[in-house]
Design an enzyme around this catalytic site. Structure first.
Site, PDB file in Angstrom:
ATOM      1  N   ASP A  80       2.641  -3.282  -6.245  1.00 46.07           N
ATOM      2  CA  ASP A  80       3.324  -2.746  -5.113  1.00 46.07           C
ATOM      3  C   ASP A  80       4.070  -1.549  -5.464  1.00 46.07           C
ATOM      4  OD1 ASP A  80       4.412  -3.243  -2.272  1.00 46.07           O
ATOM      5  OD2 ASP A  80       6.283  -3.914  -3.364  1.00 46.07           O
ATOM      6  N   GLU A 137      -2.904  -5.599  -4.783  1.00 40.78           N
ATOM      7  CA  GLU A 137      -1.465  -5.127  -5.712  1.00 40.78           C
ATOM      8  C   GLU A 137      -1.700  -5.552  -7.028  1.00 40.78           C
ATOM      9  OE1 GLU A 137       1.712  -5.199  -1.820  1.00 40.78           O
ATOM     10  OE2 GLU A 137       1.574  -7.017  -3.277  1.00 40.78           O
TER      11      GLU A 137
END
Length: 149
Positions: free
Chosen positions: A51, A122
């Protein structure tokens, strides 16, 4: 499920040097619990790193493309860094087919949740960051999402 990694490398445009990193990033906590794998060898920590790496890669892309207004940069980043976009990326490369799912997750087809698929993408990018740095993340974003140079 859990196809040959060479196929994954082809669709993301990046080949991992450390397959253990990739395997950990593709391992769900439920699967680990069912197979006696340590929690630290699961995707959760990689998703957090991914992320952050994706945020940074997108910001670098926006700045390199000439964006200079803080508000515009923020709005464009929000449009590019979100669950829907990452879910679409994960689905476009059939990422769920490469993930080690727990038995209950398989029955429930949990990857059909946008949050779960986005988290898998992610995690992939987090592992790529550890394996090849920011360049690896940028290669994946360019190949999968057409973002960057």
């Amino acid at each position: 499920m859990n196809l040959d990694k060479k196929e994954l490398f082809q669709v993301i445009g990046y080949t991992f040097s450390d397959i253990k990193l990739l395997n950990s990033a593709l391992t769900r906590v439920a699967y680990a619990g069912e197979h006696g794998i340590e929690k630290k060898r699961t995707m959760d920590r990689f998703a957090v790193l991914g992320d952050a790496a994706l945020d940074t890669a997108i910001l670098e892309y926006l700045l390199a493309s000439g964006e200079d207004d803080k508000g515009d940069i923020t709005m464009k980043k929000i449009a590019l860094v979100n669950m829907s976009v990452f879910r679409r990326f994960a689905e476009s490369i059939n990422l769920p087919d490469f993930v080690f799912w727990g038995a209950g997750e398989l029955r429930q087809r949990i990857w059909e949740s946008g949050r779960v698929s986005a988290e898998c993408f992610e995690a992939l990018c987090g592992a790529a960051y550890l394996d090849g740095g920011m360049d690896a993340v940028k290669i994946i974003l360019k190949t999968v999402g057409g973002i960057g140079k």
